[in-house]
Scaffold this active site. Structure first.
Site, PDB file in Angstrom:
ATOM      1  N   LYS A  43       0.859  -1.193   0.000  1.00  0.00           N
ATOM      2  CA  LYS A  43       0.000   0.000   0.000  1.00  0.00           C
ATOM      3  C   LYS A  43       0.890   1.237   0.000  1.00  0.00           C
ATOM      4  CE  LYS A  43      -3.238   3.097   0.795  1.00  0.00           C
ATOM      5  NZ  LYS A  43      -4.164   3.540  -0.279  1.00  0.00           N
ATOM      6  N   ASN A 125       3.772   7.127  -6.275  1.00  0.00           N
ATOM      7  CA  ASN A 125       2.385   7.395  -6.637  1.00  0.00           C
ATOM      8  C   ASN A 125       2.227   8.887  -6.903  1.00  0.00           C
ATOM      9  OD1 ASN A 125      -0.344   7.784  -6.804  1.00  0.00           O
ATOM     10  ND2 ASN A 125      -0.852   6.575  -4.988  1.00  0.00           N
ATOM     11  N   CYS A 128      -0.675  11.658  -5.821  1.00  0.00           N
ATOM     12  CA  CYS A 128      -0.738  12.226  -4.491  1.00  0.00           C
ATOM     13  C   CYS A 128      -1.187  13.693  -4.599  1.00  0.00           C
ATOM     14  CB  CYS A 128       0.597  12.134  -3.782  1.00  0.00           C
ATOM     15  SG  CYS A 128       1.959  12.529  -4.841  1.00  0.00           S
ATOM     16  N   LYS A 162       3.324   5.805 -10.711  1.00  0.00           N
ATOM     17  CA  LYS A 162       1.914   5.454 -10.873  1.00  0.00           C
ATOM     18  C   LYS A 162       1.189   6.711 -11.313  1.00  0.00           C
ATOM     19  CE  LYS A 162      -1.859   2.873 -10.155  1.00  0.00           C
ATOM     20  NZ  LYS A 162      -2.159   2.175  -8.883  1.00  0.00           N
TER      21      LYS A 162
HETATM   22  C1  YRO Z   1      -5.708   9.544  -3.816  1.00  0.00           C
HETATM   23  C2  YRO Z   1      -4.609   9.656  -2.782  1.00  0.00           C
HETATM   24  C3  YRO Z   1      -5.209   9.557  -1.389  1.00  0.00           C
HETATM   25  C4  YRO Z   1      -3.970  11.000  -2.938  1.00  0.00           C
HETATM   26  C5  YRO Z   1      -3.529   8.574  -3.033  1.00  0.00           C
HETATM   27  C6  YRO Z   1      -3.895   7.176  -2.611  1.00  0.00           C
HETATM   28  C7  YRO Z   1      -4.981   6.572  -3.452  1.00  0.00           C
HETATM   29  C8  YRO Z   1      -6.214   6.247  -2.934  1.00  0.00           C
HETATM   30  C9  YRO Z   1      -6.593   6.516  -1.525  1.00  0.00           C
HETATM   31  O1  YRO Z   1      -5.861   6.082  -0.608  1.00  0.00           O
HETATM   32  O2  YRO Z   1      -7.660   7.156  -1.370  1.00  0.00           O
HETATM   33  N1  YRO Z   1      -7.190   5.688  -3.720  1.00  0.00           N
HETATM   34  C10 YRO Z   1      -6.963   5.430  -5.051  1.00  0.00           C
HETATM   35  O3  YRO Z   1      -7.843   4.932  -5.782  1.00  0.00           O
HETATM   36  N2  YRO Z   1      -5.756   5.729  -5.586  1.00  0.00           N
HETATM   37  C11 YRO Z   1      -4.756   6.297  -4.843  1.00  0.00           C
HETATM   38  O4  YRO Z   1      -3.668   6.562  -5.403  1.00  0.00           O
END
Ligand code: YRO
Length: 310
Positions: A43, A125, A128, A162
């Site tokens: 994660k 990722n 962010c 990502k």
């Molecule tokens: C959207 C963020 C919270 C900034 C990063 C983590 C993330 C999340 C999340 O933890 O909400 N959900 C996703 O579908 N893609 C992601 O990359």
């Protein structure tokens, strides 16, 4: 038949989880280790542990999923500890995801990994968040270039990024031009399609609490966008930058289509959440059956060979 070489390692198959799904805890990660998945990823980690958003923050819906998790995770040290133990008795490199909530945190996270004994593959990722009022990092092209320039001043280990989906040819061109400037190992495309909205037909109510129900969309909904992004980057990036295809993979046919578009590894999110780790065996078998039917002995026989209409 599904053997896949990625960064000089031969994986049994190209299938892995998408970061965020079934990878929050050592228990979940161990279950992936013991599944038919060829590889797996942690994660996205931040420096400190995060609670994330109030629940319900994830919902499975008939054609996919919607989530606004808010980056809940046990903190980078938890996953580094797991990674260092894992690599002591496993050959297959582990994929390690990080997502800082600021440029500085991204740099700090990667510096920590650079300074550690981690020997696997790091995924940054870029979905962010940015400063409030500005779009996510990956939709801010100058900021993306700034971060990657800073990162590659010191980071020498294998690194992928990502990316969220893009929907405009000019954006594919601009993003590819930036990414081609860096010694990236891969691009992982796509992350969930941002800020969708799902309404429960019975209650007339949204299905997740955060952001008045707005959340990232995954599942069947996103396959056409995912395939387009995989194809767009596969045809624009220098060959040394590989593509990991993510988005809308529910069956062997979906996996096959991502490979046709040029993907090397394949990540499964929503359908893994719905079906559990047994999905990897099912999709591997379905993909092998398709290859047999079409007379292919290996994925290299057809990777990237989607046909256009001339
Ligand atoms: C959207 C963020 C919270 C900034 C990063 C983590 C993330 C999340 C999340 O933890 O909400 N959900 C996703 O579908 N893609 C992601 O990359």
């Amino acid at each position: 038949m599904l053997q896949t070489t990625f960064l000089d390692y031969i994986y049994e198959n190209p299938l892995m989880n998408a970061s965020g799904v079934h990878c929050m805890t050592v228990e979940e990660l161990t279950a992936l280790e013991n599944s038919a998945a060829g590889a797996f990823i942690t994660k996205s980690a931040t420096l400190a542990p995060r609670e994330g958003n109030p629940e319900p923050r994830y919902a499975d819906v008939p054609l996919g999923s919607i989530n606004s998790m808010g980056l809940p995770n046990n903190g980078v040290d938890y996953y580094l500890d797991y990674a260092l133990k894992y690599q002591m008795n496993h050959e297959a490199p582990l994929f390690f995801s990080v997502a800082g909530t600021s440029v500085d945190e991204n740099i700090a996270l990667l510096q920590k990994i650079q300074d550690s004994d981690f020997q696997g593959i790091t995924e940054l990722n870029l979905s962010c968040p940015n400063v409030p009022g500005k779009p996510q990092v990956a939709y801010d092209f100058p900021l993306t270039e700034k971060i990657l320039t800073e990162v590659f001043q010191f980071f020498t280990k294998p690194l992928g990024v990502k990316l969220p989906p893009y929907f405009d040819m000019a954006h594919f061109d601009q993003m590819a031009e930036i990414l081609n400037k860096f010694p990236l190992t891969y691009v992982n495309s796509i992350n969930s399609i941002g800020n969708g909205l799902y309404i429960d037909p019975e209650s007339d109510q949204v299905v997740i609490r955060p952001k008045e129900g707005f959340g990232g969309i995954g599942g069947e909904y996103v396959k056409p966008t995912a395939l387009a992004n995989v194809r767009a980057f596969a045809t624009r990036l220098k060959p040394e930058i590989k593509i990991i295809g993510t988005g809308g993979i529910l069956t062997g046919q979906d996996a096959y289509e991502h490979l046709l578009c040029g993907a090397t590894m394949l990540q499964i999110g929503t359908q893994l959440q719905k079906e559990g780790p047994a999905i990897f065996e099912r999709i591997a078998q379905e993909l092998e059956a398709i290859m047999k039917k079409k007379g292919y002995q290996s994925i290299a026989d057809f990777r990237g060979k989607v046909k256009t209409i001339n």
